[in-house]
Write a protein that holds these residues in place. Structure first.
Motif, mmCIF file in Angstrom:
data_model
loop_
_atom_site.group_PDB
_atom_site.id
_atom_site.type_symbol
_atom_site.label_atom_id
_atom_site.label_comp_id
_atom_site.label_asym_id
_atom_site.label_seq_id
_atom_site.Cartn_x
_atom_site.Cartn_y
_atom_site.Cartn_z
ATOM 1 N N MET A 1 -1.934 22.381 -56.854
ATOM 2 C CA MET A 1 -1.344 21.201 -56.218
ATOM 3 C C MET A 1 0.061 20.962 -56.763
ATOM 4 O O MET A 1 0.279 20.938 -57.976
ATOM 5 N N ASP A 2 1.004 20.788 -55.855
ATOM 6 C CA ASP A 2 2.395 20.528 -56.214
ATOM 7 C C ASP A 2 2.652 19.024 -56.066
ATOM 8 O O ASP A 2 2.661 18.498 -54.945
ATOM 9 N N LEU A 3 2.890 18.350 -57.203
ATOM 10 C CA LEU A 3 3.082 16.900 -57.192
ATOM 11 C C LEU A 3 4.450 16.485 -56.664
ATOM 12 O O LEU A 3 4.763 15.294 -56.632
ATOM 13 N N CYS A 4 5.246 17.476 -56.266
ATOM 14 C CA CYS A 4 6.546 17.169 -55.663
ATOM 15 C C CYS A 4 6.625 17.689 -54.227
ATOM 16 O O CYS A 4 7.709 17.748 -53.638
ATOM 17 N N ASP A 5 5.475 18.057 -53.674
ATOM 18 C CA ASP A 5 5.400 18.492 -52.276
ATOM 19 C C ASP A 5 4.803 17.356 -51.447
ATOM 20 O O ASP A 5 3.713 16.859 -51.751
ATOM 21 N N ARG A 6 5.529 16.936 -50.411
ATOM 22 C CA ARG A 6 5.097 15.770 -49.626
ATOM 23 C C ARG A 6 3.700 15.958 -49.029
ATOM 24 O O ARG A 6 2.897 15.022 -49.005
ATOM 25 N N ASN A 7 3.407 17.135 -48.549
ATOM 26 C CA ASN A 7 2.092 17.369 -47.945
ATOM 27 C C ASN A 7 0.984 17.256 -48.981
ATOM 28 O O ASN A 7 -0.070 16.638 -48.734
ATOM 29 N N ASP A 8 1.213 17.860 -50.162
ATOM 30 C CA ASP A 8 0.211 17.769 -51.226
ATOM 31 C C ASP A 8 0.035 16.324 -51.692
ATOM 32 O O ASP A 8 -1.084 15.877 -51.969
ATOM 33 N N ILE A 9 1.151 15.598 -51.786
ATOM 34 C CA ILE A 9 1.089 14.204 -52.235
ATOM 35 C C ILE A 9 0.315 13.357 -51.238
ATOM 36 O O ILE A 9 -0.560 12.559 -51.611
ATOM 37 N N GLN A 10 0.618 13.505 -49.972
ATOM 38 C CA GLN A 10 -0.062 12.721 -48.952
ATOM 39 C C GLN A 10 -1.549 13.027 -48.912
ATOM 40 O O GLN A 10 -2.386 12.126 -48.738
ATOM 41 N N ALA A 11 -1.889 14.301 -49.107
ATOM 42 C CA ALA A 11 -3.306 14.679 -49.139
ATOM 43 C C ALA A 11 -3.998 14.074 -50.357
ATOM 44 O O ALA A 11 -5.137 13.584 -50.269
ATOM 45 N N LEU A 12 -3.313 14.104 -51.496
ATOM 46 C CA LEU A 12 -3.859 13.526 -52.722
ATOM 47 C C LEU A 12 -4.105 12.031 -52.555
ATOM 48 O O LEU A 12 -5.192 11.529 -52.878
ATOM 49 N N LEU A 13 -3.124 11.319 -52.043
ATOM 50 C CA LEU A 13 -3.248 9.873 -51.887
ATOM 51 C C LEU A 13 -4.310 9.510 -50.851
ATOM 52 O O LEU A 13 -5.060 8.543 -51.027
ATOM 53 N N ALA A 14 -4.381 10.297 -49.783
ATOM 54 C CA ALA A 14 -5.395 10.049 -48.757
ATOM 55 C C ALA A 14 -6.795 10.268 -49.321
ATOM 56 O O ALA A 14 -7.735 9.520 -49.005
ATOM 57 N N ARG A 15 -6.923 11.261 -50.163
ATOM 58 C CA ARG A 15 -8.225 11.587 -50.772
ATOM 59 C C ARG A 15 -8.732 10.419 -51.607
ATOM 60 O O ARG A 15 -9.946 10.199 -51.717
ATOM 61 N N HIS A 16 -7.800 9.672 -52.202
ATOM 62 C CA HIS A 16 -8.185 8.544 -53.061
ATOM 63 C C HIS A 16 -8.001 7.198 -52.367
ATOM 64 O O HIS A 16 -8.174 6.153 -53.002
ATOM 65 N N GLY A 17 -7.654 7.225 -51.081
ATOM 66 C CA GLY A 17 -7.501 5.985 -50.322
ATOM 67 C C GLY A 17 -6.397 5.086 -50.846
ATOM 68 O O GLY A 17 -6.502 3.853 -50.786
ATOM 69 N N PHE A 18 -5.335 5.691 -51.335
ATOM 70 C CA PHE A 18 -4.250 4.921 -51.953
ATOM 71 C C PHE A 18 -3.185 4.537 -50.935
ATOM 72 O O PHE A 18 -2.769 5.348 -50.110
ATOM 73 N N ARG A 19 -2.729 3.289 -51.017
ATOM 74 C CA ARG A 19 -1.595 2.805 -50.231
ATOM 75 C C ARG A 19 -0.591 2.162 -51.186
ATOM 76 O O ARG A 19 -0.977 1.491 -52.137
ATOM 77 N N PHE A 20 0.675 2.354 -50.902
ATOM 78 C CA PHE A 20 1.726 1.831 -51.774
ATOM 79 C C PHE A 20 1.733 0.305 -51.772
ATOM 80 O O PHE A 20 1.526 -0.318 -50.729
ATOM 81 N N ALA A 21 1.996 -0.267 -52.965
ATOM 82 C CA ALA A 21 2.100 -1.719 -53.126
ATOM 83 C C ALA A 21 3.547 -2.059 -53.427
ATOM 84 O O ALA A 21 4.047 -1.781 -54.525
ATOM 85 N N LYS A 22 4.221 -2.654 -52.469
ATOM 86 C CA LYS A 22 5.635 -2.984 -52.643
ATOM 87 C C LYS A 22 5.845 -3.933 -53.815
ATOM 88 O O LYS A 22 6.848 -3.845 -54.531
ATOM 89 N N ALA A 23 4.913 -4.832 -54.039
ATOM 90 C CA ALA A 23 5.047 -5.814 -55.111
ATOM 91 C C ALA A 23 5.073 -5.181 -56.496
ATOM 92 O O ALA A 23 5.585 -5.768 -57.453
ATOM 93 N N LEU A 24 4.536 -3.956 -56.602
ATOM 94 C CA LEU A 24 4.499 -3.268 -57.899
ATOM 95 C C LEU A 24 5.704 -2.357 -58.096
ATOM 96 O O LEU A 24 5.802 -1.665 -59.114
ATOM 97 N N GLY A 25 6.623 -2.339 -57.142
ATOM 98 C CA GLY A 25 7.818 -1.510 -57.277
ATOM 99 C C GLY A 25 7.497 -0.028 -57.338
ATOM 100 O O GLY A 25 8.099 0.711 -58.124
ATOM 101 N N GLN A 26 6.558 0.422 -56.521
ATOM 102 C CA GLN A 26 6.108 1.814 -56.571
ATOM 103 C C GLN A 26 6.997 2.717 -55.713
ATOM 104 O O GLN A 26 7.002 2.627 -54.488
ATOM 105 N N ASN A 27 7.739 3.579 -56.398
ATOM 106 C CA ASN A 27 8.545 4.609 -55.751
ATOM 107 C C ASN A 27 8.342 5.880 -56.548
ATOM 108 O O ASN A 27 8.938 6.062 -57.611
ATOM 109 N N PHE A 28 7.464 6.759 -56.056
ATOM 110 C CA PHE A 28 7.088 7.946 -56.809
ATOM 111 C C PHE A 28 8.170 9.011 -56.717
ATOM 112 O O PHE A 28 8.674 9.322 -55.633
#
Length: 284
Positions: free
Chosen positions: A1-28
């Motif tokens: 898994m490449d943590l700097c590849d958009r496809n791998d990242i999106q698959a990883l986040l989808a697998r864990h049901g993660f959505r970005f929280a603007k209030a936490l200042g999340q910019n990976f």
């Protein structure tokens, strides 16, 4: 898994049901070369790294390859299982669950980085940059701070007297560290992309302050007052922090070799050191 590849990242986040929280200042951070450059700038032989806001671990992975130990503080519980997956191959990684702004930095360093050269290296959430860096330098815990932050904040830290970016925070950082702006990072290097440009800054902790003062409390009281009224003269600004007559303040300013009409933003560390000692004498 490449943590700097958009496809791998999106698959990883989808697998864990993660959505970005603007209030936490999340910019990976999603640029591998940028993560490598930050880690190379921040890590020294025998170091132990404190990271704040590891996200999915793109920078964390690079840090773990270079440091003796990496301790990452993450507030968002939804990222804990993500990091358990992405950092599984790095036994020198420890996740601390909690809010970095509420944790004791000295206690963290004692517990997790004992015997190592403690450094801070992180892609800091924008919303805690100034208060967290303030806490870091005032804790006297770290050999250096290497952080990816908003470009405008990095410029403020490195600013010279008399410039628009110069302020009390500039003096705080330059009193405790030797800041160097290393390089800028465009918003396209993040997911989601922020609206601002970022920069990497390296702040080597000073072994001793660049100026000597009789009272640090009086020194910072003077600095805060000097910038309290940026559009007013230094004499007028000083009245916000020192209960002395205006005529007395004018005499003190001129006795320190300064023009009575000078503004606080024109003074460097040496001028503020002289001024604070003189004010301390007058206030007795």
């Amino acid at each position: 898994m490449d943590l700097c590849d958009r496809n791998d990242i999106q698959a990883l986040l989808a697998r864990h049901g993660f959505r970005f929280a603007k209030a936490l200042g999340q910019n990976f951070l999603i640029r591998g070369d940028v993560a490598e450059d930050i880690a190379a700038a921040g890590c020294v032989p025998g170091c132990g790294v404190l990271e704040v806001g590891p996200g999915i671990g793109s920078l964390t992975t690079q840090l773990a390859r270079r440091a003796g130990k990496v301790v990452s503080v993450e507030l968002d519980r939804r990222l804990y299982p993500v990091l358990a997956e992405t950092m599984a191959e790095h036994p020198n990684f420890t996740l601390v669950e909690g809010d970095a702004m509420r944790l004791s930095l000295p206690a963290l360093v004692r517990e997790h980085l004992s015997g190592l050269r403690p450094v801070l290296c992180a892609n800091l959430p924008y919303n805690i940059t100034t208060p967290f860096l303030t806490a870091c330098v005032e804790s006297h815990c770290f050999d250096s701070l290497t952080v990816l932050i908003q470009k405008e904040v990095a410029q403020r830290i490195c600013a010279a007297p008399g410039t628009a970016d110069y302020g009390a925070f500039t003096l705080l950082m330059q009193y405790y560290t030797q800041p160097e702006l290393l390089f800028t990072v465009p918003n396209t290097c993040f997911l989601p992309a922020p609206k601002v440009t970022s920069a990497v800054i390296h702040c080597k902790t000073r072994t001793a302050p660049p100026v000597q003062v009789r009272s640090e409390a009086a020194f910072w009281r003077t600095v805060r007052a000097g910038f309290a009224l940026r559009r007013k003269t230094l004499v007028n600004s000083l009245q916000t922090g020192w209960e002395l007559p205006k005529d007395t303040l004018t005499d003190i300013v001129t006795a320190c070799g300064l023009e009575p009409t000078v503004r606080g933003e024109r003074l460097g560390l040496e001028e503020y050191a002289r001024l604070s000692d003189a004010l301390l004498d007058a206030a007795k």
